[in-house]
Design a protein around this motif. Structure first.
Motif, PDB file in Angstrom:
ATOM      1  N   ASP A  13      16.505  90.639 -41.193  1.00 62.85           N
ATOM      2  CA  ASP A  13      16.593  91.288 -39.887  1.00 62.85           C
ATOM      3  C   ASP A  13      15.202  91.613 -39.355  1.00 62.85           C
ATOM      4  O   ASP A  13      14.941  91.506 -38.153  1.00 62.85           O
ATOM      5  CB  ASP A  13      17.428  92.566 -39.982  1.00 62.85           C
ATOM      6  CG  ASP A  13      18.918  92.279 -40.107  1.00 62.85           C
ATOM      7  OD1 ASP A  13      19.298  91.099 -39.991  1.00 62.85           O
ATOM      8  OD2 ASP A  13      19.691  93.227 -40.324  1.00 62.85           O
ATOM      9  N   LEU A  14      14.303  92.013 -40.243  1.00 60.87           N
ATOM     10  CA  LEU A  14      12.929  92.321 -39.814  1.00 60.87           C
ATOM     11  C   LEU A  14      12.245  91.062 -39.292  1.00 60.87           C
ATOM     12  O   LEU A  14      11.577  91.091 -38.252  1.00 60.87           O
ATOM     13  CB  LEU A  14      12.135  92.901 -40.993  1.00 60.87           C
ATOM     14  CG  LEU A  14      12.630  94.246 -41.538  1.00 60.87           C
ATOM     15  CD1 LEU A  14      11.882  94.598 -42.826  1.00 60.87           C
ATOM     16  CD2 LEU A  14      12.443  95.360 -40.506  1.00 60.87           C
ATOM     17  N   GLU A  15      12.416  89.953 -40.015  1.00 63.98           N
ATOM     18  CA  GLU A  15      11.823  88.698 -39.565  1.00 63.98           C
ATOM     19  C   GLU A  15      12.447  88.250 -38.246  1.00 63.98           C
ATOM     20  O   GLU A  15      11.762  87.758 -37.345  1.00 63.98           O
ATOM     21  CB  GLU A  15      12.013  87.613 -40.627  1.00 63.98           C
ATOM     22  CG  GLU A  15      11.319  86.310 -40.283  1.00 63.98           C
ATOM     23  CD  GLU A  15      11.247  85.358 -41.465  1.00 63.98           C
ATOM     24  OE1 GLU A  15      10.577  84.319 -41.325  1.00 63.98           O
ATOM     25  OE2 GLU A  15      11.854  85.649 -42.507  1.00 63.98           O
ATOM     26  N   GLY A  16      13.760  88.425 -38.123  1.00 62.37           N
ATOM     27  CA  GLY A  16      14.429  88.081 -36.876  1.00 62.37           C
ATOM     28  C   GLY A  16      13.909  88.895 -35.704  1.00 62.37           C
ATOM     29  O   GLY A  16      13.767  88.374 -34.584  1.00 62.37           O
ATOM     30  N   ALA A  17      13.603  90.170 -35.937  1.00 60.91           N
ATOM     31  CA  ALA A  17      13.078  91.028 -34.867  1.00 60.91           C
ATOM     32  C   ALA A  17      11.728  90.506 -34.379  1.00 60.91           C
ATOM     33  O   ALA A  17      11.474  90.428 -33.171  1.00 60.91           O
ATOM     34  CB  ALA A  17      12.940  92.458 -35.375  1.00 60.91           C
ATOM     35  N   ILE A  18      10.846  90.134 -35.309  1.00 65.01           N
ATOM     36  CA  ILE A  18       9.531  89.610 -34.909  1.00 65.01           C
ATOM     37  C   ILE A  18       9.686  88.304 -34.153  1.00 65.01           C
ATOM     38  O   ILE A  18       8.998  88.051 -33.150  1.00 65.01           O
ATOM     39  CB  ILE A  18       8.633  89.428 -36.158  1.00 65.01           C
ATOM     40  CG1 ILE A  18       8.341  90.783 -36.813  1.00 65.01           C
ATOM     41  CG2 ILE A  18       7.332  88.732 -35.777  1.00 65.01           C
ATOM     42  CD1 ILE A  18       7.660  91.781 -35.908  1.00 65.01           C
ATOM     43  N   ASN A  19      10.603  87.448 -34.589  1.00 69.54           N
ATOM     44  CA  ASN A  19      10.832  86.176 -33.890  1.00 69.54           C
ATOM     45  C   ASN A  19      11.319  86.409 -32.458  1.00 69.54           C
ATOM     46  O   ASN A  19      10.924  85.697 -31.535  1.00 69.54           O
ATOM     47  CB  ASN A  19      11.856  85.331 -34.650  1.00 69.54           C
ATOM     48  CG  ASN A  19      11.294  84.754 -35.941  1.00 69.54           C
ATOM     49  OD1 ASN A  19      10.079  84.608 -36.075  1.00 69.54           O
ATOM     50  ND2 ASN A  19      12.162  84.434 -36.882  1.00 69.54           N
ATOM     51  N   ARG A  20      12.153  87.418 -32.270  1.00 66.51           N
ATOM     52  CA  ARG A  20      12.639  87.719 -30.913  1.00 66.51           C
ATOM     53  C   ARG A  20      11.503  88.210 -30.021  1.00 66.51           C
ATOM     54  O   ARG A  20      11.401  87.813 -28.858  1.00 66.51           O
ATOM     55  CB  ARG A  20      13.741  88.773 -30.978  1.00 66.51           C
ATOM     56  CG  ARG A  20      15.018  88.282 -31.643  1.00 66.51           C
ATOM     57  CD  ARG A  20      16.083  89.348 -31.583  1.00 66.51           C
ATOM     58  NE  ARG A  20      17.231  88.984 -32.409  1.00 66.51           N
ATOM     59  CZ  ARG A  20      18.388  89.635 -32.385  1.00 66.51           C
ATOM     60  NH1 ARG A  20      18.540  90.680 -31.576  1.00 66.51           N
ATOM     61  NH2 ARG A  20      19.391  89.258 -33.157  1.00 66.51           N
ATOM     62  N   LEU A  21      10.683  89.087 -30.581  1.00 64.40           N
ATOM     63  CA  LEU A  21       9.555  89.595 -29.780  1.00 64.40           C
ATOM     64  C   LEU A  21       8.596  88.465 -29.425  1.00 64.40           C
ATOM     65  O   LEU A  21       8.074  88.403 -28.311  1.00 64.40           O
ATOM     66  CB  LEU A  21       8.819  90.693 -30.550  1.00 64.40           C
ATOM     67  CG  LEU A  21       9.627  91.961 -30.877  1.00 64.40           C
ATOM     68  CD1 LEU A  21       8.726  92.985 -31.554  1.00 64.40           C
ATOM     69  CD2 LEU A  21      10.259  92.560 -29.625  1.00 64.40           C
ATOM     70  N   LEU A  22       8.359  87.565 -30.392  1.00 63.00           N
ATOM     71  CA  LEU A  22       7.466  86.438 -30.139  1.00 63.00           C
ATOM     72  C   LEU A  22       8.047  85.533 -29.044  1.00 63.00           C
ATOM     73  O   LEU A  22       7.327  85.138 -28.105  1.00 63.00           O
ATOM     74  CB  LEU A  22       7.266  85.644 -31.430  1.00 63.00           C
ATOM     75  CG  LEU A  22       6.454  84.349 -31.316  1.00 63.00           C
ATOM     76  CD1 LEU A  22       5.032  84.637 -30.848  1.00 63.00           C
ATOM     77  CD2 LEU A  22       6.439  83.599 -32.654  1.00 63.00           C
ATOM     78  N   ALA A  23       9.334  85.216 -29.142  1.00 60.53           N
ATOM     79  CA  ALA A  23       9.956  84.348 -28.144  1.00 60.53           C
ATOM     80  C   ALA A  23       9.916  84.993 -26.759  1.00 60.53           C
ATOM     81  O   ALA A  23       9.576  84.335 -25.768  1.00 60.53           O
ATOM     82  CB  ALA A  23      11.397  84.047 -28.550  1.00 60.53           C
ATOM     83  N   HIS A  24      10.246  86.269 -26.672  1.00 59.11           N
ATOM     84  CA  HIS A  24      10.257  86.956 -25.373  1.00 59.11           C
ATOM     85  C   HIS A  24       8.850  87.005 -24.781  1.00 59.11           C
ATOM     86  O   HIS A  24       8.655  86.758 -23.584  1.00 59.11           O
ATOM     87  CB  HIS A  24      10.802  88.381 -25.551  1.00 59.11           C
ATOM     88  CG  HIS A  24      11.037  89.086 -24.260  1.00 59.11           C
ATOM     89  ND1 HIS A  24      12.243  89.041 -23.590  1.00 59.11           N
ATOM     90  CD2 HIS A  24      10.220  89.843 -23.484  1.00 59.11           C
ATOM     91  CE1 HIS A  24      12.155  89.744 -22.480  1.00 59.11           C
ATOM     92  NE2 HIS A  24      10.935  90.250 -22.393  1.00 59.11           N
ATOM     93  N   ARG A  50      15.187  97.007 -26.460  1.00 57.82           N
ATOM     94  CA  ARG A  50      16.199  96.187 -25.804  1.00 57.82           C
ATOM     95  C   ARG A  50      16.518  94.925 -26.622  1.00 57.82           C
ATOM     96  O   ARG A  50      17.673  94.534 -26.769  1.00 57.82           O
ATOM     97  CB  ARG A  50      15.706  95.804 -24.403  1.00 57.82           C
ATOM     98  CG  ARG A  50      16.712  95.002 -23.581  1.00 57.82           C
ATOM     99  CD  ARG A  50      16.208  94.750 -22.173  1.00 57.82           C
ATOM    100  NE  ARG A  50      15.015  93.914 -22.141  1.00 57.82           N
ATOM    101  CZ  ARG A  50      13.796  94.357 -21.852  1.00 57.82           C
ATOM    102  NH1 ARG A  50      13.576  95.644 -21.577  1.00 57.82           N
ATOM    103  NH2 ARG A  50      12.747  93.525 -21.845  1.00 57.82           N
ATOM    104  N   GLU A  51      15.493  94.287 -27.172  1.00 54.17           N
ATOM    105  CA  GLU A  51      15.675  93.000 -27.840  1.00 54.17           C
ATOM    106  C   GLU A  51      16.331  93.098 -29.215  1.00 54.17           C
ATOM    107  O   GLU A  51      16.968  92.146 -29.664  1.00 54.17           O
ATOM    108  CB  GLU A  51      14.319  92.281 -27.980  1.00 54.17           C
ATOM    109  CG  GLU A  51      13.711  91.838 -26.664  1.00 54.17           C
ATOM    110  CD  GLU A  51      14.584  90.810 -25.963  1.00 54.17           C
ATOM    111  OE1 GLU A  51      15.107  89.910 -26.640  1.00 54.17           O
ATOM    112  OE2 GLU A  51      14.765  90.928 -24.740  1.00 54.17           O
TER     113      GLU A  51
END
Length: 473
Positions: free
Chosen positions: A340-351, A366-367
């Motif tokens: 989940d932590l890695e997924g959070a960073i990936n979302r921030l990077l994509a956004h 929000r993300e």
């Protein structure tokens, strides 16, 4: 093909049969065919890559010697894998360096052993599971909950062939996303970085697939021998191992490797005693090594993982920045697991990249809102129940497991069985086994007895509720 060539091939096969014995010949050479004979080389074929890899690894000299007894001018054996249409498909082998010669000056055979390549060919032969290049010791973040598991895995990875094995097997268990697979793949990468040891990484599913495939192609003996030639066998997700014959083969392989001083590393989502589907002998052998639990990720460790993932992302996206308050927020809010932590960073990077906007606390909230999960209830173990009940009623845990029928032991035992049924997912037969090998009907009687008493006895009801609170805290 000329009869003389077939006659020679028949004599070569006879020499092979005499040299290696009937059982080995039947397992490895019975389905080897002669394709062609040219000046200094002979081309042979087998039906599977598995047979090709194993023969290359273990019988290169034997095959060449038997041919040279018929044709002294032969210096090379080309082994190919034939298709179902019986068209030989050559698989090119790397040529040996010019200075690799026999003692008598003749060239070494081009059927070369797997030890001459960094990552052993047994990976292909056995269908080794894919490795993620990111999952190395260098990228593993160490914290209080995984220090021992990391140290044990590192010790295994740094061992050398012939060194005494300190603990065998090494058994690591933890919940989803806490780093088990990362450590096991790190061991494999480190072990395969040199050519000294053969390290094989398999998921339980891949192990089952390989064994079933070997049975279908009548190469089960070859599969077993190949597995037992591994220096370090790494098995992931053992809880998924199913099937009596597959489990029996795993048990034999485990015993053979451990008895031969080879290292076994295993990961699962629960301790050996909780693997109900496995045979008692397997559980006992697993528990006889070093069993290490990787606990939940503390906030400090979660923050370290987040920083590590941001640093990895910046290697490809230099302008990617995550402010410290955002990292602190993510470390506090996302508590479930490392994925989940890695997924959070990936979302921030994509956004950030797709919308060309800087990362802010508001954007992060929000993300990742769907990654913020309610705290899961504590996973209660039968051993914990036995310990707490024994303390409450002033008896020993061994009393609860014994055959004693005195009143001061029977009631606590029944309460403990009732709690085991209501607070865990264990089956009645498993609970009975964990209470001194009792029958499941005994457990069912205890559960119904306590249910009936709790309904009409307020004092007992309060005792049971108190025990539940102690176990859930």
């Amino acid at each position: 093909m000329a009869n003389t060539e077939q006659d020679r091939w028949s004599r070569v096969k006879g020499r092979l049969r005499t040299s290696v014995g009937e059982d080995v010949y039947t397992s490895w050479f019975a389905r080897m065919d002669l394709e062609s004979v040219q000046e200094e080389s002979v081309r042979l074929s087998v039906p599977t890559r598995f047979l090709k890899s194993w023969i290359q690894a273990h019988y290169a000299d034997r095959v060449l010697t038997c041919w040279q007894a018929e044709m002294p001018e032969v210096h090379r054996i080309d082994l190919t894998v034939r298709t179902a249409m019986r068209c030989a498909t050559p698989i090119k082998e790397a040529a040996a360096p010019a200075d690799q010669r026999r003692a008598d000056g003749r060239p070494a055979p081009e059927l070369r052993a797997i030890a001459t390549v960094p990552v052993s060919a047994s990976h292909d032969a056995l269908g080794g599971s894919p490795l993620d290049p990111r999952l190395t010791f260098a990228s593993f973040v160490i914290g209080r909950s995984n220090t021992l598991a990391h140290a044990a895995a590192r010790q295994v990875a740094e061992g050398r062939r012939g060194d005494p094995v300190m603990f065998n097997p090494l058994y690591i268990h933890a919940g989803v996303g806490l780093g088990k697979t990362h450590l096991l793949q790190a061991v494999t990468w480190a072990g395969n970085s040199g050519s000294e040891r053969k390290v094989l990484y398999l998921t339980a599913e891949k192990f089952m697939y390989g064994f079933v495939a070997a049975l279908k192609t009548q190469t089960a003996l070859a599969f077993k021998e190949a597995l037992r030639g591994i220096d370090v066998l790494v098995i992931d997700d053992l809880q998924f191992l199913q099937g009596k014959s597959t489990q029996a083969e795993f048990c034999h392989t485990l015993n053979a490797l451990i008895d031969a001083g080879r290292q076994v590393v295993i990961a699962a989502d629960r301790p050996p005693s909780d693997l109900e589907s496995l045979d008692d002998r397997v559980r006992s052998r697993l528990a006889g090594g070093l069993v290490v639990e990787m606990g939940s990720l503390g906030e400090e460790l979660r923050l370290g993982i987040l920083k590590s993932r941001v640093a990895a992302a910046r290697a490809h996206h230099a302008s990617f920045e995550v402010p410290e308050p955002v990292l602190d927020y993510l470390a506090r809010a996302i508590t479930h697991n490392g994925r989940d932590l890695e997924g959070a960073i990936n979302r921030l990077l994509a956004h950030s990249k797709l919308n060309a906007q800087p990362v802010t606390l508001e954007m992060a909230e929000r993300e990742v809102r769907d990654l913020i999960r309610p705290q899961e209830p504590k996973r209660i173990k039968i051993e914990d129940i036995q310990r707490v009940v024994a303390r409450q009623y002033n008896v020993s845990r061994s009393d609860l497991l014994s055959s004693r029928r005195t009143a001061n032991v029977v009631r606590p035992r029944q309460v403990a069985m009732y709690l085991a049924k209501t607070l865990t997912l264990r089956s009645l037969p498993e609970i009975g086994r964990r209470f001194g090998g009792r029958d499941h009907t005994t457990v069912l009687h205890a559960v119904r007895k306590i249910e009936a008493l709790v309904a009409r006895d307020n004092a007992l009801s309060e005792e049971v509720e108190s025990l539940k609170r102690q176990l859930q805290e």
